[in-house]
Design a protein around this motif. Sequence first.
Motif, PDB file in Angstrom:
ATOM      1  N   TYR A 144     -44.703  -5.119  -8.763  1.00  0.00           N
ATOM      2  CA  TYR A 144     -43.963  -4.896  -7.533  1.00  0.00           C
ATOM      3  C   TYR A 144     -44.311  -3.558  -6.870  1.00  0.00           C
ATOM      4  O   TYR A 144     -44.335  -3.463  -5.648  1.00  0.00           O
ATOM      5  N   VAL A 145     -44.549  -2.538  -7.672  1.00  0.00           N
ATOM      6  CA  VAL A 145     -44.634  -1.179  -7.128  1.00  0.00           C
ATOM      7  C   VAL A 145     -46.038  -0.573  -7.163  1.00  0.00           C
ATOM      8  O   VAL A 145     -46.388   0.212  -6.281  1.00  0.00           O
ATOM      9  N   ILE A 146     -46.846  -0.908  -8.165  1.00  0.00           N
ATOM     10  CA  ILE A 146     -48.151  -0.260  -8.302  1.00  0.00           C
ATOM     11  C   ILE A 146     -49.132  -0.687  -7.211  1.00  0.00           C
ATOM     12  O   ILE A 146     -49.788   0.174  -6.606  1.00  0.00           O
ATOM     13  N   PRO A 147     -49.284  -1.988  -6.893  1.00  0.00           N
ATOM     14  CA  PRO A 147     -50.244  -2.346  -5.836  1.00  0.00           C
ATOM     15  C   PRO A 147     -49.903  -1.754  -4.471  1.00  0.00           C
ATOM     16  O   PRO A 147     -50.795  -1.584  -3.636  1.00  0.00           O
ATOM     17  N   GLY A 148     -48.641  -1.446  -4.215  1.00  0.00           N
ATOM     18  CA  GLY A 148     -48.259  -0.916  -2.913  1.00  0.00           C
ATOM     19  C   GLY A 148     -48.122   0.588  -2.877  1.00  0.00           C
ATOM     20  O   GLY A 148     -47.533   1.127  -1.921  1.00  0.00           O
ATOM     21  N   MET A 149     -48.643   1.287  -3.876  1.00  0.00           N
ATOM     22  CA  MET A 149     -48.516   2.738  -3.903  1.00  0.00           C
ATOM     23  C   MET A 149     -49.287   3.408  -2.766  1.00  0.00           C
ATOM     24  O   MET A 149     -48.898   4.484  -2.310  1.00  0.00           O
ATOM     25  N   LEU A 150     -50.362   2.779  -2.309  1.00  0.00           N
ATOM     26  CA  LEU A 150     -51.151   3.339  -1.210  1.00  0.00           C
ATOM     27  C   LEU A 150     -51.046   2.416  -0.009  1.00  0.00           C
ATOM     28  O   LEU A 150     -51.574   1.310  -0.013  1.00  0.00           O
ATOM     29  N   ASN A 151     -50.355   2.881   1.019  1.00  0.00           N
ATOM     30  CA  ASN A 151     -50.205   2.128   2.262  1.00  0.00           C
ATOM     31  C   ASN A 151     -51.257   2.623   3.246  1.00  0.00           C
ATOM     32  O   ASN A 151     -51.171   3.761   3.754  1.00  0.00           O
ATOM     33  N   LEU A 152     -52.253   1.800   3.543  1.00  0.00           N
ATOM     34  CA  LEU A 152     -53.383   2.238   4.350  1.00  0.00           C
ATOM     35  C   LEU A 152     -52.991   2.527   5.795  1.00  0.00           C
ATOM     36  O   LEU A 152     -53.548   3.427   6.428  1.00  0.00           O
ATOM     37  N   PHE A 153     -52.046   1.770   6.326  1.00  0.00           N
ATOM     38  CA  PHE A 153     -51.618   2.007   7.702  1.00  0.00           C
ATOM     39  C   PHE A 153     -50.985   3.386   7.842  1.00  0.00           C
ATOM     40  O   PHE A 153     -51.365   4.182   8.708  1.00  0.00           O
ATOM     41  N   PHE A 154     -50.032   3.689   6.978  1.00  0.00           N
ATOM     42  CA  PHE A 154     -49.388   4.996   7.042  1.00  0.00           C
ATOM     43  C   PHE A 154     -50.296   6.104   6.532  1.00  0.00           C
ATOM     44  O   PHE A 154     -50.068   7.280   6.830  1.00  0.00           O
ATOM     45  N   LEU A 155     -51.306   5.741   5.762  1.00  0.00           N
ATOM     46  CA  LEU A 155     -52.282   6.741   5.326  1.00  0.00           C
ATOM     47  C   LEU A 155     -52.990   7.364   6.527  1.00  0.00           C
ATOM     48  O   LEU A 155     -53.126   8.591   6.613  1.00  0.00           O
ATOM     49  N   LEU A 156     -53.433   6.540   7.467  1.00  0.00           N
ATOM     50  CA  LEU A 156     -54.113   7.055   8.652  1.00  0.00           C
ATOM     51  C   LEU A 156     -53.161   7.861   9.528  1.00  0.00           C
ATOM     52  O   LEU A 156     -53.540   8.893  10.096  1.00  0.00           O
TER      53      LEU A 156
END
Length: 294
Positions: A144-156
């Motif tokens: 549930y939590v590990i795959p979503g640790m990096l949000n690419l949209f909010f990363l930019l």
Amino acid sequence: MRVRKSLEDWGLDSFVVIVLLLTIVVTLYPFYYILIITFNTGTDTTNGGMYFWPRDFTLENYVYFLDDPKWIKALGMSLLRTIVGTAMGVLFTAMVAYGLSKRDLVFRKGYFIVIVVAMNFSGGLIAYYVVLRSLGLINTFGVYVIPGMLNLFFLLIAISFFREIPEELNESARIDGASEYRIFARIILPVSMPLIATMCLFIGSGHWNAWLDSAYFVQDEGLRTLTYRMMQVINQSMVASSSDAALSIMSRSKVTPFSVQATAMIVSIIPILGVYPFLQKHFVSGMMLGSVKG
């Protein structure tokens, strides 16, 4: 000096007010309708003709919801997933963005190429499942939590935000002997509250509303989320009314699968409504900053 409105101005203002009122009604009435369903007996709701208030008032839907251990466990799992997943996603995304915002970072362009490719291309569900299985995440809370640790949209967006923070703040902290982790925790994060609040709201809402990963990658009933249970009720209500699931509920009380589903919807909305007022100020600022920074 007060300006007198012409007839055309009054007509235009009246038209705008009417349109806005209709928009409010169309937007809010579905939520209100679901709310009155939860306070009406499920069997009576199936008769139709109820629009503005409960016809046969009852709290049985909420009693059934709170007495069912599956719903309570699912609610707790959704809360735990949202809290942990949001904290990890915001922190990890902000840390990666802070590093990529440095213009002297080695292989910086290569990292951006990887990010852009990952945002536009996907290996598909089967490849994603194989990766999760190889990492040992299938049928675990970590899926549930590990795959979503990096949000690419909010990363930019975060990279763009961090670039606008004066470098002098970092340099003065380095002169005082602060490490990069201390600078990030004591300087960068406090001045980035609009960004952090916006990320918390969107990432948290994503975790709270997600159900596909619970359906595809989890078999343990104790790990099921609230939204997955709601989808189960929706699927049960779509089968014949003589199904075992529907009969087992209706035989014990006046509760129906649809009334339970409506109750779960109301319960699932409460945490979002409770958190949003505290984040609203920073959320609006974060949305504006994200729209003007490039």
